[in-house]
Design an enzyme around this catalytic site. Structure first.
Site, short mmCIF file in Angstrom:
data_model
loop_
_atom_site.label_atom_id
_atom_site.label_comp_id
_atom_site.label_asym_id
_atom_site.label_seq_id
_atom_site.Cartn_x
_atom_site.Cartn_y
_atom_site.Cartn_z
N CYS A 1 11.11 6.61 81.27
CA CYS A 1 11.64 6.92 83.44
C CYS A 1 9.29 7.44 83.79
O CYS A 1 9.18 6.98 84.98
CB CYS A 1 12.01 8.31 83.36
SG CYS A 1 13.70 7.94 83.16
N ASP A 2 9.28 8.02 82.79
CA ASP A 2 7.99 8.32 83.31
C ASP A 2 6.58 7.86 82.39
O ASP A 2 5.33 8.35 83.02
CB ASP A 2 8.18 10.01 83.16
CG ASP A 2 8.95 11.51 83.65
OD1 ASP A 2 9.27 10.22 85.10
OD2 ASP A 2 9.88 11.73 83.14
N CYS B 1 11.68 11.58 79.40
CA CYS B 1 12.66 10.38 79.48
C CYS B 1 11.22 9.70 79.78
O CYS B 1 10.33 9.39 79.96
CB CYS B 1 12.92 10.00 80.73
SG CYS B 1 13.84 8.39 80.89
#
Ligand code: NAP
Length: 322
Positions: free
Chosen positions: A152-153, A149
């Site tokens: 997200c990261d 992701c």
């Protein structure tokens, strides 16, 4: 668990054993739309999901959902969930592990954290799971440089070198986002043609810190405590701090087969125009279905359609005295 969290989530034990008109599994765009429509049909509705927002939580900038020229996935997810909560539809946090249609036509739904519900109809809107590369090092370094992701990261990789694998919208949008955080971004794609919308490819090509590595695949991910390099099929080694695997999604095939759903060759649920499946009373919506266009607008439509079909199914049950 914080008291704030406890307050926000509906408590499973308050709902166990109750009979619902509709149990919706999944709280992404499809599940939320199904919930809003079910509530407006005055059906006794409950949603069960592992999170609030589904894959929207992992989406970068959304620019193709009418009414929102540009909005971040998690922000749109919040708006969807808030809209659903206006109808007082409870959302239970659980992973559904089994759905059985009993002889009397009612469904028994079981899940983690003691979930056990009875329902006249079920709408499955549980989305998909991330596809894996299946190469050495992938599992070992998951969470230590291997991510599925980008949205997200990527903030964890400020000023670092990263690789993004894939040629679809997720990979290309990931590249656009990553280029703002990382010092260098490799886009590794196994072909030289892209599934991604051309606008994303064109934007990515213009970025100075992005290098397209085409007709290549990753064969190994290595490092000591965390990712330090990736090896490509040609033998080329790229020194990277992180690798983002954005190679698409797969339906949770094993679970769907266990329930007895009819699937297409890729494992997506076969649905009719009204979102009904081969199991009477069980409807499906969103990315987990075999509807080809995996977009938020499609998810919303199919969720609304599934709720309408559930309403018609329950009305017919009542007329037949069941
Ligand atoms: P996708 O469209 O299925 O693309 C997956 C990509 O990964 C393809 O380019 C594929 O290569 C590659 N791939 C698959 N398996 C691979 C493997 N084992 N090794 C190397 N490469 C592999 O997946 P996605 O990009 O996650 O998108 C999923 C759906 O969500 C799509 O319908 C997409 O349009 C939608 N989406 C939309 C937006 C948006 O509208 N803004 C954003 C994100 C996602 P090949 O091309 O060679 O098959």
């Amino acid at each position: 668990m914080s008291s704030k969290f406890r307050l926000r989530m509906a408590r499973i034990k308050d709902y166990v054993g109750k009979l619902w008109d509709v149990v919706i599994i999944g709280a992404g765009a499809a599940g939320v739309a199904a919930g809003i429509y079910s509530a407006r049909y005055m059906l006794k509705t409950i949603v069960v999901s592992e999170n609030e927002g589904g894959t929207l939580l992992e989406a970068a900038e959304i620019e193709n959902y009418p009414g929102f020229p540009s909005i971040l996935g998690p922000d749109l997810a919040r708006k969807f969930i808030d809209h659903l909560k206006k109808y007082n539809v409870p959302i239970l946090k659980s992973r559904v592990t089994d759905i059985v249609r009993r002889e009397d036509g009612l469904f028994l739904i079981k899940g983690t954290r003691g979930l056990e519900l009875k329902a006249k109809t079920v709408i499955l809107a549980l989305g998909t799971v991330r596809r894996k590369l299946g190469v050495p090092g992938e599992e070992e370094f998951a969470g230590r440089g291997v991510s599925y992701c980008t949205v997200c990261d990527i903030p964890l990789f400020k000023g670092k070198v990263v690789a993004i694998v894939g040629g679809g919208d997720s990979a290309l949008q990931g590249v656009l986002l990553a280029s703002r955080h990382a010092s260098k971004v490799y886009l590794i794609h196994r072909r030289d043609k892209f599934r991604a919308q051309p606008i994303y490819v064109e934007q990515a090509k213009k970025l100075d810190n992005v290098e397209f590595v085409l007709k290549e695949t990753v064969v190994e991910i290595g490092g000591t405590n965390k990712v330090e390099w990736i090896k490509l099929r040609s033998g080329r080694i790229l020194k990277v701090d992180g690798i983002f695997i954005e190679i698409g999604e797969e339906p949770p095939r094993e679970f769907l087969e266990k329930i007895g759903l009819e699937l297409d060759e890729k494992g997506f649920i076969k649905v009719r125009e009204d979102m009904s499946t081969n199991i009477p009373g069980l409807f499906a919506a969103g990315d987990v279905t075999n509807i080809p266009l995996k977009q938020i607008v499609t998810a919303v439509y199919t969720g609304a359609r599934a709720a309408t079909s559930a309403y018609e199914y329950i009305t017919k049950m009542k007329v037949e005295g069941r």
